[in-house]
Scaffold this active site. Structure first.
Site, short mmCIF file in Angstrom:
data_model
loop_
_atom_site.label_atom_id
_atom_site.label_comp_id
_atom_site.label_asym_id
_atom_site.label_seq_id
_atom_site.Cartn_x
_atom_site.Cartn_y
_atom_site.Cartn_z
N ARG A 1 48.35 175.62 84.55
CA ARG A 1 48.39 175.63 83.09
C ARG A 1 46.99 175.84 82.53
NH1 ARG A 1 52.84 171.88 82.68
NH2 ARG A 1 53.75 171.85 84.76
N ASP B 1 48.66 171.77 78.01
CA ASP B 1 49.21 171.46 79.34
C ASP B 1 50.60 172.06 79.51
OD1 ASP B 1 49.55 169.32 77.30
OD2 ASP B 1 50.97 168.53 78.76
P1 AMP Z 1 55.59 166.74 78.72
O1 AMP Z 1 55.35 166.47 77.27
O2 AMP Z 1 57.00 166.47 79.18
O3 AMP Z 1 55.13 168.09 79.13
O4 AMP Z 1 54.72 165.67 79.52
C1 AMP Z 1 53.40 165.32 79.22
C2 AMP Z 1 52.84 164.44 80.31
O5 AMP Z 1 53.60 163.24 80.45
C3 AMP Z 1 52.82 165.07 81.69
O6 AMP Z 1 51.67 164.59 82.36
C4 AMP Z 1 54.07 164.51 82.32
O7 AMP Z 1 54.01 164.50 83.72
C5 AMP Z 1 54.10 163.10 81.76
N1 AMP Z 1 55.47 162.55 81.72
C6 AMP Z 1 56.46 162.92 80.91
N2 AMP Z 1 57.56 162.17 81.13
C7 AMP Z 1 57.27 161.31 82.12
C8 AMP Z 1 57.99 160.28 82.79
N3 AMP Z 1 59.25 159.97 82.50
N4 AMP Z 1 57.34 159.60 83.77
C9 AMP Z 1 56.07 159.88 84.06
N5 AMP Z 1 55.34 160.83 83.47
C10 AMP Z 1 55.92 161.54 82.50
MG MG Z 2 54.35 169.23 80.20
#
Ligand code: AMP
Ligand code: MG
Length: 486
Positions: free
Chosen positions: A179, A248
């Site tokens: 990314r 990201d």
């Molecule tokens: P996202 O907004 O889904 O792209 O996620 C943003 C960040 O939060 C990334 O580092 C993901 O790996 C982390 N993340 C999202 N959901 C979870 C979860 N249920 N458990 C652990 N990390 C999470």
């Molecule tokens: Mg993400």
């Protein structure tokens, strides 16, 4: 069956990732397998559907040659800097070389906690998994660059969200999971060696033509800018809203990635926001090109240490590349909008003509997808009635159509037979996606999923048996908010 993993990311220095085995789940069940994609990847779909294959897709079995790892990355989320994000609930299982000789990542999403999980549980739930499955496959069928859905399994776990929800794991395939935020991770730590190794890896794997340039890292930046300009142009021409365009969530290869609260617009309105966490409308439909430009500026800043030894020169190179984005985007967008209007030749005023139609659509609350589909029907000789009706004030469309017809009269007409392939009949409409999720979550009924995926696989074809899937939501059926994929 063994999978011919050929892992390259796992050969990078240890600080690029953390090796992590997936967490076991009690009761893996296959919900959906993308057999065509499996074959394209050189995988045996029957193996993937077998108990061993399902165990692998659920994280209960690590296949031979797989080296599961959580990738490190950082990112700007809603403009704010997060120096360490990383795969908090995803694991790269490894890479395979597909039937076309292309290297592809296979990743599990929802496979348990990793050192990057922070407060999260590392899990995914069925609704968002199905949503990502449907929308990413629809995007692929629409011809938009995207990660793909290989499989969805349920885990037999109940996951605590605002309520208890069925746990699920999604298997995602990407040209790359690197990314903009991966570059920011190293830049943020002032790790110049890591940054250079990442840039070299990305050039070798994804942009080999940049290697031959006088300034390979500047060429890399320019190439990424070009791909992201193309990607955003394709979103804007189809009515797709990503919803969380954090750095990201922006792939370095220009694929749509990290489907969270994303959605397709029904009624055209550039201010449309579905994401329930986007209170300021930062990632509204109409803002997407500008946000992409801003995200690319984060990439450019991250690359400064490798662009040139002299910082002034580095900044100059970065600025030069960045300044090209608006024109690159406009060109890519104009190509698509001309095709949508049935124009084969180019005239100065073409973008103004398409913008005028969009403005009238916004004012007249016309459905984005249907307007363009019916415009194709009209250009192909159909009756204008059903098209005019989409506008609250049909006369406003009529006025525009006069100018459009004049413009068509100056054109060769060669693009008109192709209009249906620029203007889909079927998009994953929110209320349909929501209905599929409700049936799956409620009664464990996956038949609506199969039906919708069948329809969405041929978005540009008239499918008279499924014409109701082309319709916008009825009053009361509209879905106005979508929730993050957590
Ligand atoms: P996202 O907004 O889904 O792209 O996620 C943003 C960040 O939060 C990334 O580092 C993901 O790996 C982390 N993340 C999202 N959901 C979870 C979860 N249920 N458990 C652990 N990390 C999470
Ligand atoms: Mg993400």
């Amino acid at each position: 069956m063994t999978i011919a993993f050929d892992n390259s990311y796992a050969r990078l220095p240890p600080r690029f990732f953390v090796r992590q085995a997936p967490a076991a789940v009690p009761e893996p069940k296959l919900v959906r397998l993308n057999r065509d994609l499996a074959i394209e990847l050189g995988l045996d779909p029957d193996y993937l559907a077998s108990p061993d294959g399902v165990a692998m897709l659920a994280g209960n079995l690590v296949a031979e040659g797989s080296e599961p790892l959580a990738m490190a990355y950082a990112g700007h989320q809603f403009g704010g800097w997060s120096p360490q994000l990383g795969d908090g609930r995803a694991l790269l299982l490894g890479e395979v070389i597909d039937k076309n000789g292309q290297r592809r990542d296979i990743q599990l999403k929802g496979s348990g906690r990793t050192p990057f999980s922070r407060m999260g549980d590392g899990r995914a739930v069925l609704g968002p998994v199905l949503r990502e499955y449907m929308i990413s496959e629809a995007m692929a069928a629409l011809g938009i660059k995207t990660t793909r859905a290989l499989a969805a399994v349920t885990t037999g776990q109940q996951i605590a969200r605002t309520e208890l929800l069925p746990g699920a794991i999604f298997t995602r395939v990407a040209t790359s999971h690197i990314r903009i935020g991966t570059f920011e991770f190293f830049a943020g730590r002032r790790d110049a060696d890591g940054l250079k190794q990442l840039a070299d890896y990305v050039i070798d794997r994804h942009y080999p033509e940049a290697r031959a340039a006088d300034a390979p890292y500047a060429a890399l930046l320019e190439a990424v800018i070009g791909r992201i300009a193309e990607l955003i142009a394709s979103w804007q021409s189809i009515g797709f809203i990503h919803g969380v365009m954090n750095t990201d969530n922006m792939s370095i290869v220009g694929e749509t990635i990290d489907y969270g609260p994303c959605a397709f617009m029904d009624t055209y309105d550039p201010a449309t926001v579905y994401s329930s966490i986007d209170h300021m409308g930062r990632y509204a439909f109409g803002n997407q090109p500008e946000v992409a430009h801003w995200n690319l500026s984060r990439l450019a800043i991250s690359l400064l240490p490798v662009l040139h030894d002299d910082q002034e020169k580095a900044i100059e190179l970065a600025q030069l590349a960045l300044d090209r984005f608006p024109a690159r985007f406009r060109e890519a967008y104009a190509v698509r909008m001309r095709a949508k209007l049935g124009l084969a030749t180019e005239e100065e005023g073409d973008l103004a003509l398409s913008q005028d139609l969009l403005d009238r659509m916004a004012e007249g609350k016309a459905d984005f997808t249907l307007t363009f589909r019916r415009l194709s029907d009209v250009a192909l000789g159909g009756d204008a009635g059903p098209l005019r009706q989409l506008f609250q004030n049909p006369a406003s469309f009529d006025d525009w159509a006069v100018v459009w017809r004049e413009r068509l009269a100056r054109d060769t007409g060669a693009a008109i037979p192709l209009m249906h392939s620029a203007n889909p009949a079927f998009i994953p409409r929110n209320h349909r996606v929501q209905a599929v999720i409700a049936a799956a979550e409620g009664a464990g009924d996956f038949a609506p999923l199969d039906t919708l995926l069948t329809v969405l696989a041929k978005p540009y074809e008239d499918q008279p048996d499924f014409s109701q899937f082309a319709e916008p939501p009825q009053p009361g059926e509209e879905v106005t908010a979508t929730f993050c994929g957590t």
